[in-house]
Design a protein around this motif. Structure first.
Motif, PDB file in Angstrom:
ATOM      1  N   GLN A 241      -0.590 -20.710  17.946  1.00  0.00           N
ATOM      2  CA  GLN A 241       0.749 -20.860  18.259  1.00  0.00           C
ATOM      3  C   GLN A 241       1.663 -20.952  17.183  1.00  0.00           C
ATOM      4  N   ASP A 242       1.150 -20.715  15.895  1.00  0.00           N
ATOM      5  CA  ASP A 242       1.916 -21.091  14.768  1.00  0.00           C
ATOM      6  C   ASP A 242       2.612 -19.919  14.305  1.00  0.00           C
ATOM      7  N   LEU A 243       3.533 -20.050  13.273  1.00  0.00           N
ATOM      8  CA  LEU A 243       4.103 -18.942  12.649  1.00  0.00           C
ATOM      9  C   LEU A 243       2.974 -17.938  11.948  1.00  0.00           C
ATOM     10  N   MET A 244       3.333 -16.755  12.214  1.00  0.00           N
ATOM     11  CA  MET A 244       2.381 -15.796  11.549  1.00  0.00           C
ATOM     12  C   MET A 244       2.505 -15.500  10.238  1.00  0.00           C
ATOM     13  N   PRO A 245       1.571 -15.312   9.501  1.00  0.00           N
ATOM     14  CA  PRO A 245       1.839 -15.018   7.845  1.00  0.00           C
ATOM     15  C   PRO A 245       2.662 -13.812   7.460  1.00  0.00           C
ATOM     16  N   ALA A 246       3.027 -13.709   6.455  1.00  0.00           N
ATOM     17  CA  ALA A 246       3.933 -12.395   6.193  1.00  0.00           C
ATOM     18  C   ALA A 246       3.022 -11.253   5.864  1.00  0.00           C
ATOM     19  N   ILE A 247       3.630 -10.037   6.366  1.00  0.00           N
ATOM     20  CA  ILE A 247       2.658  -8.806   6.037  1.00  0.00           C
ATOM     21  C   ILE A 247       2.818  -8.474   4.590  1.00  0.00           C
ATOM     22  N   ARG A 248       1.793  -8.331   4.022  1.00  0.00           N
ATOM     23  CA  ARG A 248       1.322  -7.794   2.619  1.00  0.00           C
ATOM     24  C   ARG A 248       1.366  -6.482   2.563  1.00  0.00           C
ATOM     25  N   LEU A 249       2.390  -5.861   2.394  1.00  0.00           N
ATOM     26  CA  LEU A 249       2.383  -4.198   2.420  1.00  0.00           C
ATOM     27  C   LEU A 249       2.627  -3.346   0.945  1.00  0.00           C
ATOM     28  N   GLN A 250       1.946  -2.435   0.959  1.00  0.00           N
ATOM     29  CA  GLN A 250       2.122  -1.681  -0.343  1.00  0.00           C
ATOM     30  C   GLN A 250       2.123  -0.178  -0.022  1.00  0.00           C
ATOM     31  N   THR A 251       3.264   0.451  -0.731  1.00  0.00           N
ATOM     32  CA  THR A 251       3.255   2.093  -0.578  1.00  0.00           C
ATOM     33  C   THR A 251       2.947   2.819  -1.720  1.00  0.00           C
ATOM     34  N   GLN A 252       2.444   3.923  -1.547  1.00  0.00           N
ATOM     35  CA  GLN A 252       2.402   4.580  -2.781  1.00  0.00           C
ATOM     36  C   GLN A 252       2.454   6.132  -2.487  1.00  0.00           C
ATOM     37  N   GLY A 253       3.333   6.750  -3.489  1.00  0.00           N
ATOM     38  CA  GLY A 253       3.677   8.124  -3.278  1.00  0.00           C
ATOM     39  C   GLY A 253       5.246   8.288  -3.216  1.00  0.00           C
ATOM     40  N   ALA A 254       5.503   9.364  -3.556  1.00  0.00           N
ATOM     41  CA  ALA A 254       7.106   9.918  -3.703  1.00  0.00           C
ATOM     42  C   ALA A 254       7.441  10.696  -2.508  1.00  0.00           C
ATOM     43  N   LEU A 255       8.625  10.619  -2.066  1.00  0.00           N
ATOM     44  CA  LEU A 255       8.967  11.197  -0.891  1.00  0.00           C
ATOM     45  C   LEU A 255       8.618  12.603  -0.645  1.00  0.00           C
ATOM     46  N   ALA A 256       8.634  13.367  -1.502  1.00  0.00           N
ATOM     47  CA  ALA A 256       8.310  14.767  -1.511  1.00  0.00           C
ATOM     48  C   ALA A 256       6.622  14.867  -1.374  1.00  0.00           C
ATOM     49  N   GLN A 257       6.009  13.737  -1.391  1.00  0.00           N
ATOM     50  CA  GLN A 257       4.595  13.690  -1.314  1.00  0.00           C
ATOM     51  C   GLN A 257       4.256  12.767   0.025  1.00  0.00           C
ATOM     52  N   SER A 258       2.864  13.017   0.365  1.00  0.00           N
ATOM     53  CA  SER A 258       2.588  11.977   1.428  1.00  0.00           C
ATOM     54  C   SER A 258       2.482  10.518   0.698  1.00  0.00           C
ATOM     55  N   ILE A 259       3.180   9.625   1.385  1.00  0.00           N
ATOM     56  CA  ILE A 259       3.372   8.240   1.233  1.00  0.00           C
ATOM     57  C   ILE A 259       2.259   7.331   1.787  1.00  0.00           C
ATOM     58  N   LEU A 260       1.268   6.819   1.094  1.00  0.00           N
ATOM     59  CA  LEU A 260       0.221   5.789   1.672  1.00  0.00           C
ATOM     60  C   LEU A 260       0.719   4.560   1.989  1.00  0.00           C
ATOM     61  N   VAL A 261       0.869   4.053   3.080  1.00  0.00           N
ATOM     62  CA  VAL A 261       1.188   2.853   3.360  1.00  0.00           C
ATOM     63  C   VAL A 261       0.161   2.090   3.872  1.00  0.00           C
ATOM     64  N   SER A 262      -0.397   0.816   2.956  1.00  0.00           N
ATOM     65  CA  SER A 262      -1.431  -0.114   3.231  1.00  0.00           C
ATOM     66  C   SER A 262      -1.102  -1.221   3.367  1.00  0.00           C
ATOM     67  N   TRP A 263      -1.855  -2.230   3.835  1.00  0.00           N
ATOM     68  CA  TRP A 263      -1.708  -3.638   4.088  1.00  0.00           C
ATOM     69  C   TRP A 263      -2.954  -4.440   4.214  1.00  0.00           C
ATOM     70  N   LEU A 264      -2.940  -5.742   4.030  1.00  0.00           N
ATOM     71  CA  LEU A 264      -3.938  -6.609   4.058  1.00  0.00           C
ATOM     72  C   LEU A 264      -3.936  -6.920   5.561  1.00  0.00           C
ATOM     73  N   PRO A 265      -5.104  -7.240   6.319  1.00  0.00           N
ATOM     74  CA  PRO A 265      -5.063  -7.712   7.906  1.00  0.00           C
ATOM     75  C   PRO A 265      -4.351  -8.873   7.942  1.00  0.00           C
ATOM     76  N   VAL A 266      -3.563  -8.870   8.778  1.00  0.00           N
ATOM     77  CA  VAL A 266      -2.573 -10.077   9.333  1.00  0.00           C
ATOM     78  C   VAL A 266      -3.353 -11.082  10.215  1.00  0.00           C
ATOM     79  N   PRO A 267      -3.773 -12.219   9.924  1.00  0.00           N
ATOM     80  CA  PRO A 267      -4.428 -13.172  10.688  1.00  0.00           C
ATOM     81  C   PRO A 267      -3.625 -13.074  12.041  1.00  0.00           C
TER      82      PRO A 267
END
Length: 428
Positions: A241-267
């Motif tokens: 019932q506690d506050l959840m951790p923040a999402i640790r997100l990263q993005t790679q790539g320019a808009l003209a390319q495919s952008i890979l969105v990755s994140w660490l598992p959120v407990p």
């Protein structure tokens, strides 16, 4: 005398019976407490950054935000807003990254102030005041008018580097949104929150707007105290019932390319969903991580594990095991324009808990009724601007404020138009 008084006494007796039934109902109805716990961040931006970007995040992630003309808007456990003052603006300060919204319904003393004694780990004092809304309050409409729209809405969906066959779904626009808004309808998170009114007592409120800090923990013993509140309304919250951790997100790539969105598992997350929007010329482009042509606009809310499990099976949501998703190449890129931008939102759905006293017996009969109940809902969400070095913008330094870059001008002027349209049509 007796004859003339008899009808009066019969009417009076009926009235007394009705009043007695109402009083008995109030005495047996459970006291209910709703607690909504949200963690909201913006990738690459310090937690308390102020300015235009912060206000836009506040409006889209559903946190509290500063209103125009010094008004204040408080979030609460109905999942909506209470407005005190004038209409809120998108140009306020960055909302708190962690929000605790509380609504209490005490049937014995409805609309009367109470308090919630809290554990030391919350670091918000000894107790939080629960205060009924001011007379004449209203649910805020943070949307304003839907602007005149030209162009089209282009809808893409699914994780992958390239656009799939049969995409995009094209929705032509007109000056009458009622003609085309139903075409964008998708699934919405079920409404299971408190229907807040004058009979409730809320936090935050005008007496206290203290927000949870990065080290805040709700784990420990809590007690609701107040006139008419059952003495037994004490309960313990744990990690679930506690506050959840923040999402640790990263993005790679320019808009003209495919952008890979990755994140660490959120407990404690049981599912994820991603959604992005941007303007390409006069067209609004929407993308979601769903495997169907659902715009995903109605999914940024609390979900139970049962609902998310069903929607993961339907491939509307990503499973808890997912750690990445690719945005198809080029869908947000404007030909000949180097500083196009798109806005990405992501939500991690957390546990929902339902506590009650006395606990429901295994062989409970129809007449079983708890003295009180507590519902706790959790989620974590974040936002990132695709095609922008957010960390670099946040670290811009002090001194004289430099002239805005083309990218910053695009964020400030192009995206709010899309934001206003979407909030005007789909905000809940």
């Amino acid at each position: 005398m007796l004859t003339s008084a008899f009808p009066f006494r019969r009417v009076g007796a009926a009235g007394l019976l009705a009043l007695g039934a109402t009083a008995a109902s109030a005495q047996t109805a459970p006291t209910q407490l709703w607690m909504d716990l949200s963690t909201s961040t913006m990738t690459g931006v310090p937690e308390f950054m102020e300015g235009g970007l912060g206000g836009m995040v506040g409006g889209l992630l559903g946190g509290r935000m500063g209103g125009a003309s010094g008004s204040q808007v408080y979030g609460h456990a109905s999942g909506r807003f209470i407005q005190q003052g004038s209409t809120p603006s998108l140009t306020g300060a960055m909302p708190p990254t962690r929000v605790i919204d509380i609504a209490l319904f005490n049937p014995r003393r409805p609309g009367v102030e109470a308090q919630l004694a809290i554990p030391p780990g919350m670091k918000m004092g000894e107790a939080l005041p629960l205060v009924p809304p001011s007379p004449g309050y209203k649910d805020a409409d943070p949307t304003g008018e839907v602007p005149d729209i030209k162009g089209r809405i282009l809808i893409y969906w699914g994780c992958g580097e390239t656009v799939r066959a049969g995409q995009p779904r094209v929705v032509p626009l007109s000056n009458n949104p009622q003609q085309w808004a139903p075409l964008l309808a998708g699934r919405h998170a079920p409404e299971r929150a408190a229907r807040v009114g004058a009979q409730h007592a809320l936090y935050p409120n005008e007496k206290n707007t203290v927000n949870p800090g990065p080290e805040t923990s709700l784990q420990g013993d809590l007690q609701v105290q107040g006139d008419g509140v059952p003495e037994s309304m004490r309960f313990t919250l744990g990690e679930r019932q506690d506050l959840m951790p923040a999402i640790r997100l990263q993005t790679q790539g320019a808009l003209a390319q495919s952008i890979l969105v990755s994140w660490l598992p959120v407990p404690r997350a049981h599912a994820y969903h991603l959604h992005a929007m941007g303007m390409v010329g006069q067209d609004m482009v929407l993308w979601s991580s769903a495997e169907s042509a659902d715009t995903g606009l109605g999914l940024f809310d609390y979900l139970t594990e049962a609902t998310s499990a069903r929607w993961v099976k339907d491939k509307l949501l990503l499973p808890a095991s997912a750690t990445q998703c690719a945005v198809p190449a080029g869908i947000f890129a404007t030909p000949g324009q180097a500083d196009s931008v798109a806005m990405l939102r992501m939500i991690a759905y957390g546990p929902e808990s339902y506590l009650m006293h006395p606990a429901r017996p295994a062989n409970a009969k129809t007449g079983w009724q708890p003295e009180w109940s507590v519902r706790v809902r959790t989620k974590s969400q974040t936002m990132a601007v695709l095609g922008v070095d957010m960390a670099g913008m946040a670290a811009g330094g002090g001194g004289a404020e430099p002239a805005p870059s083309p990218t910053e001008r695009a964020v400030d002027s192009v995206l709010p138009g899309a934001v206003n349209v979407l909030r005007g049509l789909f905000s809940r």
